[in-house]
Each structure stands twice: as structure tokens, then as C-alpha cells.
Design an enzyme around this catalytic site. Structure first.
Site, PDB file in Angstrom:
ATOM      1  N   GLU A   1       0.906  -1.104  -0.055  1.00  0.00           N
ATOM      2  CA  GLU A   1       0.112  -0.070   0.025  1.00  0.00           C
ATOM      3  C   GLU A   1       0.834   1.443   0.086  1.00  0.00           C
ATOM      4  O   GLU A   1       0.205   2.085  -0.670  1.00  0.00           O
ATOM      5  CB  GLU A   1      -1.043   0.127   1.309  1.00  0.00           C
ATOM      6  CG  GLU A   1      -2.104  -1.082   1.174  1.00  0.00           C
ATOM      7  CD  GLU A   1      -3.167  -0.947   2.027  1.00  0.00           C
ATOM      8  OE1 GLU A   1      -4.117   0.084   1.949  1.00  0.00           O
ATOM      9  OE2 GLU A   1      -3.253  -1.695   3.206  1.00  0.00           O
TER      10      GLU A   1
ATOM     11  N   LYS B   1     -13.273  -0.863  -5.888  1.00  0.00           N
ATOM     12  CA  LYS B   1     -14.359  -0.374  -5.281  1.00  0.00           C
ATOM     13  C   LYS B   1     -15.595   0.346  -6.164  1.00  0.00           C
ATOM     14  O   LYS B   1     -16.524   0.099  -6.041  1.00  0.00           O
ATOM     15  CB  LYS B   1     -14.085   0.395  -3.938  1.00  0.00           C
ATOM     16  CG  LYS B   1     -13.393  -0.387  -3.050  1.00  0.00           C
ATOM     17  CD  LYS B   1     -13.010   0.362  -1.606  1.00  0.00           C
ATOM     18  CE  LYS B   1     -12.445  -0.230  -0.415  1.00  0.00           C
ATOM     19  NZ  LYS B   1     -12.099   0.481   0.628  1.00  0.00           N
TER      20      LYS B   1
ATOM     21  N   HIS C   1       9.007 -27.624   4.908  1.00  0.00           N
ATOM     22  CA  HIS C   1       8.535 -28.585   4.356  1.00  0.00           C
ATOM     23  C   HIS C   1       7.786 -28.553   2.934  1.00  0.00           C
ATOM     24  O   HIS C   1       7.175 -29.561   2.342  1.00  0.00           O
ATOM     25  CB  HIS C   1       7.098 -29.242   5.235  1.00  0.00           C
ATOM     26  CG  HIS C   1       7.586 -29.391   6.677  1.00  0.00           C
ATOM     27  ND1 HIS C   1       7.729 -30.761   7.077  1.00  0.00           N
ATOM     28  CD2 HIS C   1       7.792 -28.530   7.920  1.00  0.00           C
ATOM     29  CE1 HIS C   1       8.204 -30.754   8.412  1.00  0.00           C
ATOM     30  NE2 HIS C   1       8.035 -29.302   8.733  1.00  0.00           N
TER      31      HIS C   1
END
Length: 343
Positions: A233, A340, A249
Site C-alpha cells: 500500500e 471499489k 516442508h
């Protein structure tokens, strides 16, 4: 470039970061943080914290600091939907800085349908309006900032909320309060624009034009999450974060074939880490040392709360200076705003 901060940082995001410890201090001056407080004693079975982006990170931070102090679990929900296991014995906290985050408004409406009374943390908007109208418990967070720049307010409010609900002792509040002085010293150090003495500037120069990977223990994951999000951001650069020992792993094998020329790896250490975690970090960094540049980050402090806040604060400054070195205004989030507008 660093001499030109004001022309790049047009909205004075510098000031917002600098005042992080002052935000914590301000909240401690408020006597009763919960409004419309329900005085009934509720024996909660679990805690569901709903939030997105900068409004969610306070919940993550609270969880990391208090999960070993509470006898019930804290679950962070970043979604439109509430989980099916929700009951009247769940403490539901809805956090939206603007009060209009659509995922959290959706969760609020579901709470109303289920006749569950949530506790709302907001500065304005639909959520705060409904809380006042319907008598929901709420805590008011000061307005006028980007959500990611209000973390000091957010964590202090949550600590006070939990104390007022008799879920944590005042001694935990004292630990947070005791972190204010060292954080103020850090604020002075990192806001001093001297590349020779400012460690945040020095680190930013190493990483502002690279891909950065952050590895943490499980109890410090919020540090990796926060730093990755702040780099995105503020500086508008990609990064990733992952956990040790899980990395050992699977992801460790990915360093066999690297197609990105410049990679920095951050190892977030803390004295509270399991000794095997610390050993794995040391060995793993040595295995990949010929492929990447390793950075070890650790802070001193008398409590976990202080150490975690100081690391997060330091890395917030690093992300800010990365934005300046990239000639990028850290304040606007144009892609988020565009998304948005299209939803």
C-alpha cells in the site's frame, strides 16, 4: 530523493506514521471506551473479529499478543459471510474504519438476522449510524486517517475494550502503556532524515527495488502480514510472507530455481520463539544464503507486546522510505479505489 520527501508525500503520511505512539497514548486518556455498554456479564465461548485491510490488522495484533492470556480462541474473519458455528456466546467484533466496508456491513446484517449483538469499532459511516440507532455496543476510533495509519488507535482501543469486558487484567494494559516511551524514542530516531544513522532508511535502500520475502514464527505472523501489506500500500511493491516451520516442508525447495534477480529475505526473530524455530531459521538462511540477501530483524524489550510493536513500527517506517525512494506517494491507493468503484 530523500531531500524531496514533502513533494512526494503530498498528504504528509510521514506525520501519521510519526504519531503512532501518540495514538496509543491518546486512547489511554479515554475513561470508558465502550459506548452503549451491555452491563450483563457474558461468559463468552469464543471471539470472532471481522475486518478487512487496515481495519483487520488490529485484530491480528491483538490475537498475537493475547492468545496465550485468554482461555478462549480469537478467530479473524476476512469475508462477507459469518461462520455457521456462531452462537449467542460468541463475542463478535466488527471493525471498519470508514464504517462502510461492504464485507463488514454484510457481517453486521447477518448478526442482526441471527439476533446477535456485535461490538462495532468505527469512525463513521453505516456501521456507526446503525450502532447508535439500534443500541449496539461500539467504540469510536478517531477519524481523518487512512485505516493502515490508525493502528496505534486500533490496538489501544481493543486492549481497553477487552479490559472493560473483564477479559484481560489491567496488567496487560500496563504492558501496552509501558511501550509508549520506547516507541516515542523510535519515532524520533526513524523520523530523523539522516541516511547515516537512520536504520529504517538504510534498510529501505537495500530493498525498495527488490522482491521481498518475510519469514516469521506463528506467534509473530502479524509482523510479516503487516510488512507485506505496508510494502504493497505504501511503496506499491510486491512481497510475500510465510511461516517457519511450514516453509521447511515445501517452500525451501523453491530456491532451487530463481528467476527473479533481486530477492531479500527477512527473518523475524523474537526471544519468545521456540528454540527449534530459531534453529530452523538459522539453518534455512544459511542454506539459501548464496541465492538471496538475508536480513535478520529482532528487537529488545521487557515484554512481547513492546518487542512486537517496535518491530512493526520499524518496518512501517521502512515501507514509507521505500515509497519515497520509488518516487511514489504513500497515501493514495488508486487500484483499491478503482476496484471499489467497479463493484
Amino acid at each position: 530523493m530523500l531531500n524531496n520527501i514533502k513533494s512526494i508525500d503530498k498528504n504528509n503520511f510521514f506525520k501519521s506514521i510519526k504519531e503512532f505512539p501518540i495514538q496509543i497514548e491518546e486512547i489511554f486518556e479515554i475513561k470508558n471506551i465502550i459506548k452503549n455498554k451491555n452491563n450483563d456479564i457474558v461468559d463468552y465461548d469464543n471471539i470472532l473479529f471481522c475486518g478487512m485491510g487496515g481495519s483487520a490488522i488490529g485484530g491480528d495484533l491483538l490475537k498475537s499478543m493475547l492468545q496465550h492470556k485468554l482461555n478462549i480462541p480469537i478467530i479473524i474473519n476476512r469475508d462477507y459471510e459469518l461462520p455457521n458455528w456462531l452462537t449467542a456466546s460468541t463475542l463478535v467484533i466488527l471493525s471498519s474504519y470508514s464504517g462502510n466496508t461492504e464485507e463488514i456491513v454484510s457481517c453486521y446484517n447477518q448478526c442482526m438476522n441471527k439476533e446477535i449483538d456485535p461490538l462495532i469499532i468505527s469512525s463513521n459511516g453505516e456501521l456507526l449510524e446503525n450502532a447508535k440507532k439500534r443500541g449496539n455496543q461500539y467504540a469510536l476510533i478517531p477519524s481523518g486517517l487512512m485505516p493502515r495509519a490508525a493502528l496505534g488507535y486500533a490496538i489501544a482501543i481493543l486492549f481497553k475494550v477487552f479490559n472493560e469486558l473483564a477479559m484481560i487484567k489491567s496488567s496487560e494494559l500496563d504492558k501496552l502503556k509501558d511501550s509508549i516511551v520506547p516507541l516515542k524514542l523510535d519515532s524520533e530516531n526513524y523520523s530523523n532524515i539522516d541516511p547515516l544513522t537512520n536504520k529504517a532508511i538504510s534498510l529501505a535502500k537495500d530493498i525498495f527495488d527488490t522482491f521481498n520475502i518475510i519469514y516469521t514464527s506463528n506467534n509473530m505472523e502479524v509482523v510479516g502480514m503487516r510488512f507485506r501489506a505496508q510494502l504493497a500500500e505504501n511503496a506499491k511493491i510486491l512481497a510475500s510472507h510465510f511461516l517457519i516451520p511450514e516453509q521447511n516442508h515445501n517452500e525451501i525447495e523453491a530456491f532451487g530455481n530463481i528467476y527473479i534477480k533481486k530477492i531479500n529475505v527477512f527473518w523475524i526473530h523474537d526471544s519468545s520463539n521456540n528454540k527449534k524455530i530459531s534453529e530452523r531459521m538459522r539453518i534455512t538462511s544459511s542454506i539459501i544464503d548464496d541465492k538471496v540477501k538475508n536480513h535478520n530483524i529482532e528487537f529488545n524489550g521487557s515484554t512481547f507486546i513492546e518487542r512486537e510493536l517496535r518491530i512493526i513500527y520499524f518496518l512501517d517506517w521502512v515501507s514509507f522510505y521505500c515509497s519515497i525512494l520509488n518516487n511514489t506517494d504513500p497515501y493514495p491507493v488508486n487500484n483499491i479505489s478503482k476496484l471499489k468503484s467497479l463493484l
